[in-house]
Design an enzyme around this catalytic site. Structure first.
Site, short mmCIF file in Angstrom:
data_model
loop_
_atom_site.label_atom_id
_atom_site.label_comp_id
_atom_site.label_asym_id
_atom_site.label_seq_id
_atom_site.Cartn_x
_atom_site.Cartn_y
_atom_site.Cartn_z
N SER A 25 52.48 -70.54 -16.85
CA SER A 25 52.64 -70.37 -15.41
C SER A 25 52.13 -69.04 -14.89
O SER A 25 51.56 -68.24 -15.62
CB SER A 25 54.10 -70.54 -15.00
OG SER A 25 54.85 -69.42 -15.44
N THR A 57 47.65 -73.78 -12.84
CA THR A 57 48.95 -73.58 -13.45
C THR A 57 50.00 -73.89 -12.38
O THR A 57 49.69 -74.51 -11.38
CB THR A 57 49.09 -72.15 -14.03
OG1 THR A 57 50.29 -72.06 -14.79
CG2 THR A 57 49.05 -71.07 -12.97
N TYR A 58 51.23 -73.47 -12.62
CA TYR A 58 52.28 -73.65 -11.62
C TYR A 58 52.97 -72.32 -11.40
O TYR A 58 52.89 -71.41 -12.23
CB TYR A 58 53.28 -74.73 -12.06
CG TYR A 58 54.02 -74.39 -13.33
CD1 TYR A 58 55.25 -73.75 -13.28
CD2 TYR A 58 53.48 -74.69 -14.58
CE1 TYR A 58 55.92 -73.42 -14.45
CE2 TYR A 58 54.14 -74.37 -15.74
CZ TYR A 58 55.37 -73.73 -15.67
OH TYR A 58 56.03 -73.40 -16.82
N GLY A 72 51.62 -67.06 -20.68
CA GLY A 72 51.09 -68.01 -21.64
C GLY A 72 49.58 -67.92 -21.76
O GLY A 72 48.99 -66.84 -21.66
N ALA A 73 48.93 -69.06 -21.95
CA ALA A 73 47.48 -69.09 -22.16
C ALA A 73 46.71 -68.45 -21.01
O ALA A 73 45.65 -67.85 -21.23
CB ALA A 73 47.03 -70.54 -22.35
N ALA A 74 47.23 -68.54 -19.79
CA ALA A 74 46.55 -67.94 -18.63
C ALA A 74 46.41 -66.43 -18.77
O ALA A 74 45.51 -65.83 -18.18
CB ALA A 74 47.30 -68.29 -17.36
#
Length: 126
Positions: A25, A57-58, A72-74
């Site tokens: 997110s 994403t959110y 995270g991955a972002a």
């Protein structure tokens, strides 16, 4: 027929944190979310002005003032200090689409809202 339009945008926010070991997110100052009309857990597109990366994403609201944190991955797609544009979209019928104007929030270097508009002049960033 429905048409997808830009609903809300936080323009050129500064990335304040990037936490790889988080579930995912983008955490955003709840004041910016409220100003823009973006809801917590809403799907957003994020565009990194510095490197051109685009991802979805959110959102997660945070009470920490000025925070824009990729989780995270972002977190691999931006560095602290990068400028990002955060956008949400909505579907409208043809009649609604003719009159709808997106909400745009401009921020300063501390991610404090400096201007909120319901339109955007093309070609100008401020």
């Amino acid at each position: 027929m429905n048409i997808t339009l830009l609903k809300s945008k936080i323009h050129r926010a500064n990335v304040t944190e990037a936490r790889l070991d988080y579930v995912g997110s983008i955490s955003i100052d709840e004041k910016l979310l409220q100003a823009s009309g973006i809801l917590e857990y809403e799907k957003v597109q994020v565009v990194n002005v510095n490197n051109g990366a685009r991802f979805e994403t959110y959102t997660i609201a945070t009470q920490e003032e000025g925070v824009v944190c990729l989780n995270g991955a972002a977190a691999r797609l931006a560095e602290v200090g990068d400028k990002v544009i955060i956008m949400s979209y909505a579907d409208f019928n043809e009649e609604e689409a003719k009159t709808f104007k997106p909400k745009v929030v401009f921020v300063d270097e501390n991610n404090t809202a400096t201007k909120i508009t319901n339109y955007e002049k093309h070609g100008a960033i401020f």
